[in-house]
Design a protein around this motif. Structure first.
Motif, PDB file in Angstrom:
ATOM      1  N   PRO A   1       0.810  -1.227   0.000  1.00  0.00           N
ATOM      2  CA  PRO A   1       0.000   0.000   0.000  1.00  0.00           C
ATOM      3  C   PRO A   1       0.839   1.271   0.000  1.00  0.00           C
ATOM      4  O   PRO A   1       0.441   2.266  -0.616  1.00  0.00           O
ATOM      5  CB  PRO A   1      -0.830  -0.124   1.281  1.00  0.00           C
ATOM      6  CG  PRO A   1      -0.158  -1.158   2.103  1.00  0.00           C
ATOM      7  CD  PRO A   1       0.488  -2.090   1.140  1.00  0.00           C
ATOM      8  N   VAL A   2       2.004   1.263   0.656  1.00  0.00           N
ATOM      9  CA  VAL A   2       2.863   2.443   0.634  1.00  0.00           C
ATOM     10  C   VAL A   2       3.424   2.670  -0.765  1.00  0.00           C
ATOM     11  O   VAL A   2       3.461   3.803  -1.266  1.00  0.00           O
ATOM     12  CB  VAL A   2       4.007   2.309   1.661  1.00  0.00           C
ATOM     13  CG1 VAL A   2       5.046   3.412   1.463  1.00  0.00           C
ATOM     14  CG2 VAL A   2       3.450   2.367   3.075  1.00  0.00           C
ATOM     15  N   ILE A   3       3.865   1.599  -1.420  1.00  0.00           N
ATOM     16  CA  ILE A   3       4.353   1.725  -2.801  1.00  0.00           C
ATOM     17  C   ILE A   3       3.247   2.241  -3.708  1.00  0.00           C
ATOM     18  O   ILE A   3       3.462   3.130  -4.549  1.00  0.00           O
ATOM     19  CB  ILE A   3       4.877   0.365  -3.303  1.00  0.00           C
ATOM     20  CG1 ILE A   3       6.161  -0.010  -2.556  1.00  0.00           C
ATOM     21  CG2 ILE A   3       5.126   0.402  -4.803  1.00  0.00           C
ATOM     22  CD1 ILE A   3       6.654  -1.416  -2.850  1.00  0.00           C
ATOM     23  N   ALA A   4       2.039   1.709  -3.528  1.00  0.00           N
ATOM     24  CA  ALA A   4       0.907   2.173  -4.333  1.00  0.00           C
ATOM     25  C   ALA A   4       0.636   3.652  -4.072  1.00  0.00           C
ATOM     26  O   ALA A   4       0.361   4.420  -5.015  1.00  0.00           O
ATOM     27  CB  ALA A   4      -0.325   1.332  -4.019  1.00  0.00           C
ATOM     28  N   PHE A   5       0.720   4.049  -2.821  1.00  0.00           N
ATOM     29  CA  PHE A   5       0.482   5.448  -2.465  1.00  0.00           C
ATOM     30  C   PHE A   5       1.487   6.369  -3.152  1.00  0.00           C
ATOM     31  O   PHE A   5       1.117   7.407  -3.726  1.00  0.00           O
ATOM     32  CB  PHE A   5       0.569   5.586  -0.948  1.00  0.00           C
ATOM     33  CG  PHE A   5       0.453   6.989  -0.430  1.00  0.00           C
ATOM     34  CD1 PHE A   5      -0.679   7.750  -0.658  1.00  0.00           C
ATOM     35  CD2 PHE A   5       1.488   7.558   0.302  1.00  0.00           C
ATOM     36  CE1 PHE A   5      -0.791   9.044  -0.176  1.00  0.00           C
ATOM     37  CE2 PHE A   5       1.390   8.845   0.783  1.00  0.00           C
ATOM     38  CZ  PHE A   5       0.251   9.589   0.548  1.00  0.00           C
ATOM     39  N   VAL A   6       2.760   6.007  -3.122  1.00  0.00           N
ATOM     40  CA  VAL A   6       3.797   6.834  -3.739  1.00  0.00           C
ATOM     41  C   VAL A   6       3.622   6.883  -5.257  1.00  0.00           C
ATOM     42  O   VAL A   6       3.721   7.952  -5.881  1.00  0.00           O
ATOM     43  CB  VAL A   6       5.192   6.303  -3.373  1.00  0.00           C
ATOM     44  CG1 VAL A   6       6.272   7.056  -4.139  1.00  0.00           C
ATOM     45  CG2 VAL A   6       5.433   6.426  -1.873  1.00  0.00           C
ATOM     46  N   LEU A   7       3.353   5.746  -5.882  1.00  0.00           N
ATOM     47  CA  LEU A   7       3.194   5.711  -7.335  1.00  0.00           C
ATOM     48  C   LEU A   7       1.975   6.503  -7.784  1.00  0.00           C
ATOM     49  O   LEU A   7       2.029   7.248  -8.785  1.00  0.00           O
ATOM     50  CB  LEU A   7       3.088   4.258  -7.803  1.00  0.00           C
ATOM     51  CG  LEU A   7       4.361   3.416  -7.693  1.00  0.00           C
ATOM     52  CD1 LEU A   7       4.098   1.987  -8.159  1.00  0.00           C
ATOM     53  CD2 LEU A   7       5.496   4.037  -8.509  1.00  0.00           C
ATOM     54  N   LEU A   8       0.868   6.365  -7.092  1.00  0.00           N
ATOM     55  CA  LEU A   8      -0.344   7.098  -7.459  1.00  0.00           C
ATOM     56  C   LEU A   8      -0.150   8.596  -7.266  1.00  0.00           C
ATOM     57  O   LEU A   8      -0.636   9.400  -8.072  1.00  0.00           O
ATOM     58  CB  LEU A   8      -1.522   6.597  -6.632  1.00  0.00           C
ATOM     59  CG  LEU A   8      -2.010   5.184  -6.971  1.00  0.00           C
ATOM     60  CD1 LEU A   8      -2.999   4.693  -5.927  1.00  0.00           C
ATOM     61  CD2 LEU A   8      -2.651   5.164  -8.359  1.00  0.00           C
TER      62      LEU A   8
ATOM     63  N   LEU B   1       8.791  16.422  -0.760  1.00  0.00           N
ATOM     64  CA  LEU B   1       8.909  16.759   0.651  1.00  0.00           C
ATOM     65  C   LEU B   1       7.936  16.013   1.546  1.00  0.00           C
ATOM     66  O   LEU B   1       8.251  15.728   2.701  1.00  0.00           O
ATOM     67  CB  LEU B   1       8.707  18.266   0.844  1.00  0.00           C
ATOM     68  CG  LEU B   1       9.767  19.195   0.250  1.00  0.00           C
ATOM     69  CD1 LEU B   1       9.370  20.648   0.441  1.00  0.00           C
ATOM     70  CD2 LEU B   1      11.126  18.943   0.897  1.00  0.00           C
ATOM     71  N   VAL B   2       6.756  15.714   1.034  1.00  0.00           N
ATOM     72  CA  VAL B   2       5.687  15.212   1.888  1.00  0.00           C
ATOM     73  C   VAL B   2       5.346  13.749   1.607  1.00  0.00           C
ATOM     74  O   VAL B   2       4.705  13.101   2.421  1.00  0.00           O
ATOM     75  CB  VAL B   2       4.431  16.105   1.746  1.00  0.00           C
ATOM     76  CG1 VAL B   2       3.302  15.643   2.641  1.00  0.00           C
ATOM     77  CG2 VAL B   2       4.778  17.548   2.075  1.00  0.00           C
ATOM     78  N   ILE B   3       5.800  13.222   0.475  1.00  0.00           N
ATOM     79  CA  ILE B   3       5.442  11.842   0.142  1.00  0.00           C
ATOM     80  C   ILE B   3       6.682  10.963  -0.008  1.00  0.00           C
ATOM     81  O   ILE B   3       6.846   9.974   0.704  1.00  0.00           O
ATOM     82  CB  ILE B   3       4.578  11.802  -1.128  1.00  0.00           C
ATOM     83  CG1 ILE B   3       3.261  12.546  -0.871  1.00  0.00           C
ATOM     84  CG2 ILE B   3       4.301  10.358  -1.565  1.00  0.00           C
ATOM     85  CD1 ILE B   3       2.370  12.693  -2.059  1.00  0.00           C
ATOM     86  N   ILE B   4       7.582  11.309  -0.924  1.00  0.00           N
ATOM     87  CA  ILE B   4       8.717  10.437  -1.207  1.00  0.00           C
ATOM     88  C   ILE B   4       9.703  10.413  -0.042  1.00  0.00           C
ATOM     89  O   ILE B   4      10.108   9.341   0.424  1.00  0.00           O
ATOM     90  CB  ILE B   4       9.420  10.870  -2.506  1.00  0.00           C
ATOM     91  CG1 ILE B   4       8.498  10.625  -3.706  1.00  0.00           C
ATOM     92  CG2 ILE B   4      10.732  10.106  -2.684  1.00  0.00           C
ATOM     93  CD1 ILE B   4       9.086  11.041  -5.033  1.00  0.00           C
ATOM     94  N   GLU B   5      10.131  11.591   0.444  1.00  0.00           N
ATOM     95  CA  GLU B   5      11.131  11.614   1.513  1.00  0.00           C
ATOM     96  C   GLU B   5      10.618  11.000   2.818  1.00  0.00           C
ATOM     97  O   GLU B   5      11.337  10.216   3.454  1.00  0.00           O
ATOM     98  CB  GLU B   5      11.632  13.045   1.722  1.00  0.00           C
ATOM     99  CG  GLU B   5      12.502  13.527   0.567  1.00  0.00           C
ATOM    100  CD  GLU B   5      13.021  14.941   0.760  1.00  0.00           C
ATOM    101  OE1 GLU B   5      12.682  15.559   1.804  1.00  0.00           O
ATOM    102  OE2 GLU B   5      13.749  15.439  -0.106  1.00  0.00           O
ATOM    103  N   PRO B   6       9.401  11.300   3.258  1.00  0.00           N
ATOM    104  CA  PRO B   6       8.901  10.598   4.456  1.00  0.00           C
ATOM    105  C   PRO B   6       8.781   9.086   4.254  1.00  0.00           C
ATOM    106  O   PRO B   6       9.060   8.317   5.180  1.00  0.00           O
ATOM    107  CB  PRO B   6       7.525  11.239   4.686  1.00  0.00           C
ATOM    108  CG  PRO B   6       7.638  12.593   4.073  1.00  0.00           C
ATOM    109  CD  PRO B   6       8.499  12.391   2.871  1.00  0.00           C
TER     110      PRO B   6
END
Length: 357
Positions: A6-13, A33-38
């Protein structure tokens, strides 16, 4: 691991939504700043070979930062007069933030952790090493967390964050009580009743007295904002308007005439509408998928008295409950500090499924 997909899906979407955004520069900045780095921070917490002591040290210093923020705010409030004045001229603690609401958002997430370790913690901060070195007192983590509770709790209350006081704190306490089980459920109910009674004077102040007035003030603007965010989602159902694009879409197309006084808003003050309007139904679905995995693990570990570091699990579950409850009327994820805390919370629950030294 169950939370990886689900985290991978969240980042890709979120990345796809960024590519389709009208303001790509702003979208790429928030994506980083808010999605990839965290997300990378959360992955690092799981990928690095951290011992049990290392993991507790991460949590210790996270909460130490919250204590520092609280103490700065208390010094400003009582000694320097550096405050923000709310309705009726009532001072609000702001600490290092530009808005007292950010104090409520950040410190509200730390309160359940401090409370959980205070009530259920056992481990010593220095442990056997302190005794071997002849220290007169091997400081106990439970004691230190107990000492941290008053300044953090007082700063949180003095921020006068309505979302934290009316939604976040009760949600965190209820979660701790339900997962702890037994007599703690009755204790939680009693504590909430006392808290509700203590809040009665607050509703005599202008800031809280007007909450039920839907024709003017904050509640009126909030309802108008939610209607606008819903319309934004309906017109961008699949991918949303993109990260950090809510402000530009809202103030140029979707703000209602009755809410023109507050048209520079960067988020809809509701996490369901926030994810839906920014990232579309797919992004919201990925976030709900993450929540399902988190709560499935947190409930299983938190309700088991034999769980190692159970106090940490209970505190993290309470922290997540605060973010969801407070996020119903304010921000929940899309601030840098809140995003990093979110992935720290995810990693902290996963730590109990991994081997440690």
């Amino acid at each position: 691991r169950r939370l990886s997909w689900p985290v991978i899906a969240f980042v890709l979407l979120a990345t796809l939504s960024t590519l389709l955004a009208a303001h790509r520069h702003e979208a790429f900045r928030e994506l980083r700043l808010v999605i990839i780095e965290p997300a990378l921070f959360g992955w690092a917490l799981l990928a690095c070979p951290l011992t049990k002591r290392d993991r507790w040290r991460v949590v210790d210093f996270y909460l130490l930062g919250a204590v520092v923020i609280a103490l700065i705010g208390l010094v400003q409030y009582f000694l320097l007069g550096d405050v923000i004045h709310a309705e009726g001229g009532i001072p609000r603690l702001r600490s290092i933030y530009g808005s007292p609401n950010n104090v409520g958002l950040y410190l509200g997430r730390t309160l359940p952790l401090l409370l959980a370790v205070t009530l259920f913690g056992k481990g010593e901060l220095f442990g056997k090493e302190g005794k071997k070195r002849g220290w007169p007192l091997a400081l106990n983590r439970r004691l230190l967390y107990t000492l941290a509770l008053p300044p953090v709790g007082l700063a949180l209350l003095l921020s006068l964050s309505r979302g934290a006081i009316l939604f976040g704190i009760p949600a965190g306490v209820i979660t701790l009580g339900l997962l702890a089980g037994g007599r703690w459920r009755k204790f939680t109910l009693s504590a909430l009743l006392l808290f509700a009674v203590a809040l009665i004077p607050l509703f005599q102040t202008p800031r809280f007295a007007g909450l039920l007035d839907t024709t003017s003030g904050t509640t009126h603007f909030r309802l108008s904002l939610w209607r606008s965010a819903w319309q934004m989602f309906l017109e961008h159902p699949l991918w949303g308007v993109g990260p950090d694009n809510f402000l530009y879409a809202y103030r140029t197309r979707y703000v209602l005439p009755s809410a023109w006084e507050e048209f520079n808003l960067a988020h809809p003050h509701n996490w369901l509408l926030d994810f839906a309007s920014r990232l579309g139904i797919l992004g919201l679905g990925a976030f709900l998928w993450i929540q399902f995995g988190f709560w499935r693990r947190a409930i299983a570990l938190g309700t088991n008295p034999q769980t190692q570091n159970r106090a940490l699990i209970l505190g993290l579950a309470g922290s997540m409950a605060v973010s969801l409850a407070h996020g119903l009327v304010d921000a929940s994820y899309f601030y840098i500090d809140l995003a990093f805390v979110f992935f720290l919370t995810l990693a902290g629950v996963q730590w109990n499924t991994m081997r440690t030294e």
